[in-house]
Scaffold this motif. Structure first.
Motif, PDB file in Angstrom:
ATOM      1  N   PHE A   2       0.829  -1.213   0.000  1.00 14.60           N
ATOM      2  CA  PHE A   2       0.000   0.000   0.000  1.00 14.60           C
ATOM      3  C   PHE A   2       0.861   1.260   0.000  1.00 14.60           C
ATOM      4  O   PHE A   2       0.479   2.280  -0.580  1.00 14.60           O
ATOM      5  CB  PHE A   2      -0.949  -0.008   1.197  1.00 14.60           C
ATOM      6  N   GLY A   3       2.021   1.197   0.650  1.00 13.77           N
ATOM      7  CA  GLY A   3       2.944   2.336   0.618  1.00 13.77           C
ATOM      8  C   GLY A   3       3.446   2.589  -0.791  1.00 13.77           C
ATOM      9  O   GLY A   3       3.534   3.750  -1.233  1.00 13.77           O
ATOM     10  N   THR A   4       3.764   1.525  -1.513  1.00  9.53           N
ATOM     11  CA  THR A   4       4.191   1.654  -2.911  1.00  9.53           C
ATOM     12  C   THR A   4       3.062   2.225  -3.763  1.00  9.53           C
ATOM     13  O   THR A   4       3.282   3.114  -4.597  1.00  9.53           O
ATOM     14  CB  THR A   4       4.615   0.282  -3.471  1.00  9.53           C
ATOM     15  N   THR A   5       1.853   1.722  -3.544  1.00 10.40           N
ATOM     16  CA  THR A   5       0.691   2.230  -4.281  1.00 10.40           C
ATOM     17  C   THR A   5       0.521   3.727  -4.054  1.00 10.40           C
ATOM     18  O   THR A   5       0.225   4.480  -4.992  1.00 10.40           O
ATOM     19  CB  THR A   5      -0.591   1.492  -3.841  1.00 10.40           C
ATOM     20  N   GLU A   6       0.728   4.164  -2.797  1.00 12.32           N
ATOM     21  CA  GLU A   6       0.582   5.596  -2.503  1.00 12.32           C
ATOM     22  C   GLU A   6       1.618   6.419  -3.255  1.00 12.32           C
ATOM     23  O   GLU A   6       1.299   7.480  -3.812  1.00 12.32           O
ATOM     24  CB  GLU A   6       0.703   5.842  -0.999  1.00 12.32           C
ATOM     25  N   CYS A   7       2.856   5.947  -3.287  1.00  4.85           N
ATOM     26  CA  CYS A   7       3.906   6.668  -4.013  1.00  4.85           C
ATOM     27  C   CYS A   7       3.555   6.812  -5.487  1.00  4.85           C
ATOM     28  O   CYS A   7       3.661   7.904  -6.071  1.00  4.85           O
ATOM     29  CB  CYS A   7       5.248   5.939  -3.873  1.00  4.85           C
ATOM     30  N   VAL A   8       3.132   5.707  -6.105  1.00  2.00           N
ATOM     31  CA  VAL A   8       2.821   5.717  -7.535  1.00  2.00           C
ATOM     32  C   VAL A   8       1.571   6.544  -7.806  1.00  2.00           C
ATOM     33  O   VAL A   8       1.516   7.326  -8.770  1.00  2.00           O
ATOM     34  CB  VAL A   8       2.645   4.279  -8.066  1.00  2.00           C
ATOM     35  N   LEU A   9       0.561   6.414  -6.939  1.00  2.00           N
ATOM     36  CA  LEU A   9      -0.690   7.137  -7.149  1.00  2.00           C
ATOM     37  C   LEU A   9      -0.484   8.645  -7.007  1.00  2.00           C
ATOM     38  O   LEU A   9      -1.099   9.430  -7.738  1.00  2.00           O
ATOM     39  CB  LEU A   9      -1.750   6.648  -6.159  1.00  2.00           C
ATOM     40  N   LEU A  10       0.375   9.066  -6.097  1.00  2.00           N
ATOM     41  CA  LEU A  10       0.691  10.494  -5.967  1.00  2.00           C
ATOM     42  C   LEU A  10       1.348  11.015  -7.246  1.00  2.00           C
ATOM     43  O   LEU A  10       1.088  12.143  -7.671  1.00  2.00           O
ATOM     44  CB  LEU A  10       1.604  10.730  -4.762  1.00  2.00           C
ATOM     45  N   ALA A  11       2.194  10.177  -7.863  1.00  2.00           N
ATOM     46  CA  ALA A  11       2.820  10.561  -9.131  1.00  2.00           C
ATOM     47  C   ALA A  11       1.784  10.652 -10.246  1.00  2.00           C
ATOM     48  O   ALA A  11       1.807  11.580 -11.073  1.00  2.00           O
ATOM     49  CB  ALA A  11       3.913   9.559  -9.497  1.00  2.00           C
ATOM     50  N   VAL A  12       0.848   9.698 -10.265  1.00  2.00           N
ATOM     51  CA  VAL A  12      -0.221   9.704 -11.271  1.00  2.00           C
ATOM     52  C   VAL A  12      -1.095  10.943 -11.116  1.00  2.00           C
ATOM     53  O   VAL A  12      -1.472  11.591 -12.105  1.00  2.00           O
ATOM     54  CB  VAL A  12      -1.073   8.420 -11.156  1.00  2.00           C
ATOM     55  N   MET A  13      -1.401  11.304  -9.873  1.00  2.00           N
ATOM     56  CA  MET A  13      -2.234  12.486  -9.621  1.00  2.00           C
ATOM     57  C   MET A  13      -1.510  13.766 -10.049  1.00  2.00           C
ATOM     58  O   MET A  13      -2.142  14.708 -10.539  1.00  2.00           O
ATOM     59  CB  MET A  13      -2.617  12.541  -8.138  1.00  2.00           C
ATOM     60  N   SER A  14      -0.204  13.803  -9.866  1.00  2.00           N
ATOM     61  CA  SER A  14       0.553  14.981 -10.310  1.00  2.00           C
ATOM     62  C   SER A  14       0.592  15.052 -11.836  1.00  2.00           C
ATOM     63  O   SER A  14       0.533  16.137 -12.420  1.00  2.00           O
ATOM     64  CB  SER A  14       1.971  14.953  -9.741  1.00  2.00           C
ATOM     65  N   TYR A  15       0.663  13.882 -12.495  1.00  2.00           N
ATOM     66  CA  TYR A  15       0.615  13.842 -13.966  1.00  2.00           C
ATOM     67  C   TYR A  15      -0.747  14.351 -14.464  1.00  2.00           C
ATOM     68  O   TYR A  15      -0.821  15.102 -15.449  1.00  2.00           O
ATOM     69  CB  TYR A  15       0.859  12.417 -14.455  1.00  2.00           C
ATOM     70  N   ASP A  16      -1.807  13.967 -13.773  1.00  2.00           N
ATOM     71  CA  ASP A  16      -3.149  14.442 -14.121  1.00  2.00           C
ATOM     72  C   ASP A  16      -3.227  15.963 -14.041  1.00  2.00           C
ATOM     73  O   ASP A  16      -3.760  16.619 -14.934  1.00  2.00           O
ATOM     74  CB  ASP A  16      -4.177  13.808 -13.177  1.00  2.00           C
ATOM     75  N   ARG A  17      -2.669  16.534 -12.982  1.00  2.00           N
ATOM     76  CA  ARG A  17      -2.659  18.000 -12.831  1.00  2.00           C
ATOM     77  C   ARG A  17      -1.786  18.656 -13.903  1.00  2.00           C
ATOM     78  O   ARG A  17      -2.112  19.739 -14.392  1.00  2.00           O
ATOM     79  CB  ARG A  17      -2.160  18.390 -11.438  1.00  2.00           C
ATOM     80  N   TYR A  18      -0.688  17.998 -14.250  1.00  2.00           N
ATOM     81  CA  TYR A  18       0.206  18.523 -15.291  1.00  2.00           C
ATOM     82  C   TYR A  18      -0.544  18.622 -16.627  1.00  2.00           C
ATOM     83  O   TYR A  18      -0.493  19.655 -17.314  1.00  2.00           O
ATOM     84  CB  TYR A  18       1.433  17.623 -15.428  1.00  2.00           C
ATOM     85  N   VAL A  19      -1.261  17.557 -16.993  1.00  2.00           N
ATOM     86  CA  VAL A  19      -1.998  17.556 -18.260  1.00  2.00           C
ATOM     87  C   VAL A  19      -3.102  18.613 -18.227  1.00  2.00           C
ATOM     88  O   VAL A  19      -3.306  19.348 -19.200  1.00  2.00           O
ATOM     89  CB  VAL A  19      -2.592  16.168 -18.558  1.00  2.00           C
ATOM     90  N   ALA A  20      -3.801  18.706 -17.082  1.00  2.00           N
ATOM     91  CA  ALA A  20      -4.921  19.653 -16.963  1.00  2.00           C
ATOM     92  C   ALA A  20      -4.466  21.101 -17.097  1.00  2.00           C
ATOM     93  O   ALA A  20      -5.169  21.924 -17.698  1.00  2.00           O
ATOM     94  CB  ALA A  20      -5.631  19.450 -15.625  1.00  2.00           C
ATOM     95  N   ILE A  21      -3.308  21.427 -16.557  1.00  2.00           N
ATOM     96  CA  ILE A  21      -2.853  22.819 -16.536  1.00  2.00           C
ATOM     97  C   ILE A  21      -1.964  23.152 -17.729  1.00  2.00           C
ATOM     98  O   ILE A  21      -2.053  24.240 -18.304  1.00  2.00           O
ATOM     99  CB  ILE A  21      -2.117  23.111 -15.210  1.00  2.00           C
TER     100      ILE A  21
END
Length: 299
Positions: A98-117
């Motif tokens: 779950f710790g690994t999932t959190e690290c990767v998911l935080l990166a995915v969420m930042s990528y989502d914000r990058y594309v949006a902005i």
């Protein structure tokens, strides 16, 4: 063979208080994250990739905390600090996954914000439902083989120094302290895994935010800059809280680990951050606040 989780047994006069605090915090974490899952699933205004990932993140926080807190409550309530080797290995494995999932998911969420902005005209095309599902599934499943391997490697060691784990859950640093002989190879493998599953996603997060900030600064109006930054400031704050405490815990040399410091840092990224996340995402997000109002007014 069994281990003994020392936990907070060195504070005998505060056991009732600690039990009450952890119970309340656990309820807050479950309630806060469950509310976010409900509103992001039901509210039409929140049917966006950003909130799809936020619902995944809240689900993850519930799983992440549930690996640790119920065991703490059981140990304090029953005054039984014992944990079998199998249970300890299982707890560590799920905690690491779950710790690994959190690290990767935080990166995915930042990528989502990058594309949006940075690429708003193609946002819906790039972050389509199929792509979002693939990124979410990859986040949840990507760390499983790595962390099963790491857990198996750690528990293949012989433990002869003691059976007392100076911690409130089965974590890598206190377990390695109990191992016989030289553990430098295992410590090196931990560093390598941390670099792959934590440092690499963190670099992706930083890269995304460098580009996001550069794009925001080029916006012509102050109102536009404030609106753009508000959509990603909550996520950035969560990243700093999680990575800051976790990095210090796992990248310090073994000689610098002490039970008190390890417990304090672990409390921060395993309990405090999951409790703050729903507050951070709701209080700093007008759409989430509006959805919460609609949910409760409807009831």
């Amino acid at each position: 063979m069994q281990f003994v989780l020392i936990g907070f047994s060195d504070l005998p006069n505060l056991q009732g208080f600690i039990l009450a605090v952890f119970s309340v915090v656990y309820i807050i974490i479950l309630t806060g994250n469950f509310l976010i899952i409900v509103i992001t699933s039901m509210d039409p205004a929140l049917q966006k990739p950003m909130y799809f990932f936020l619902a995944n993140f809240s689900s993850l926080e519930i799983c992440y905390v549930s690996v640790i807190v119920p065991r703490i409550l059981f140990n304090i309530e029953m005054q039984d600090l014992r944990i079998s080797v199998t249970s300890c290995a299982t707890q560590l494995c799920f905690f690491l996954i779950f710790g690994t999932t959190e690290c990767v998911l935080l990166a995915v969420m930042s990528y989502d914000r990058y594309v949006a902005i940075c690429n708003p005209l193609h946002y819906i095309l790039i972050m389509n439902p199929t792509k979002c599902t693939q990124l979410a599934v990859g986040s949840w499943l990507g760390g499983i083989p790595i962390q099963i391997g790491q857990t198996s490697q750690i528990f293949s060691l012989h433990f002869c120094n003691s059976n007392k784990i100076e911690h409130f859950f089965c974590d890598i640093p206190p377990i390695l302290k109990l191992a016989c002989g030289d553990t430098s190879v295992h410590e090196l493998s931990v560093y390598v895994v941390v670099m792959v599953v934590a440092a690499l996603p963190f670099i992706l997060v930083l890269t995304s935010y460098v580009k996001i900030i550069a794009t925001i600064l080029r916006l012509p109006t102050a109102k536009g800059r404030a609106k753009a930054f508000s959509t990603c400031s909550s996520h950035l704050l969560v990243v700093v809280l999680f990575y800051g405490s976790a990095t210090v815990t796992y990248l310090r040399p073994k000689s610098m680990h002490s039970p008190g410091t390890d417990k304090l840092l672990s409390l921060f990224y395993t309990i405090v951050t999951p409790m703050l996340n729903p507050l951070i995402y709701s209080l700093r997000n007008k759409e989430v606040i509006a959805a919460l109002k609609r949910l409760f007014l409807k009831e």
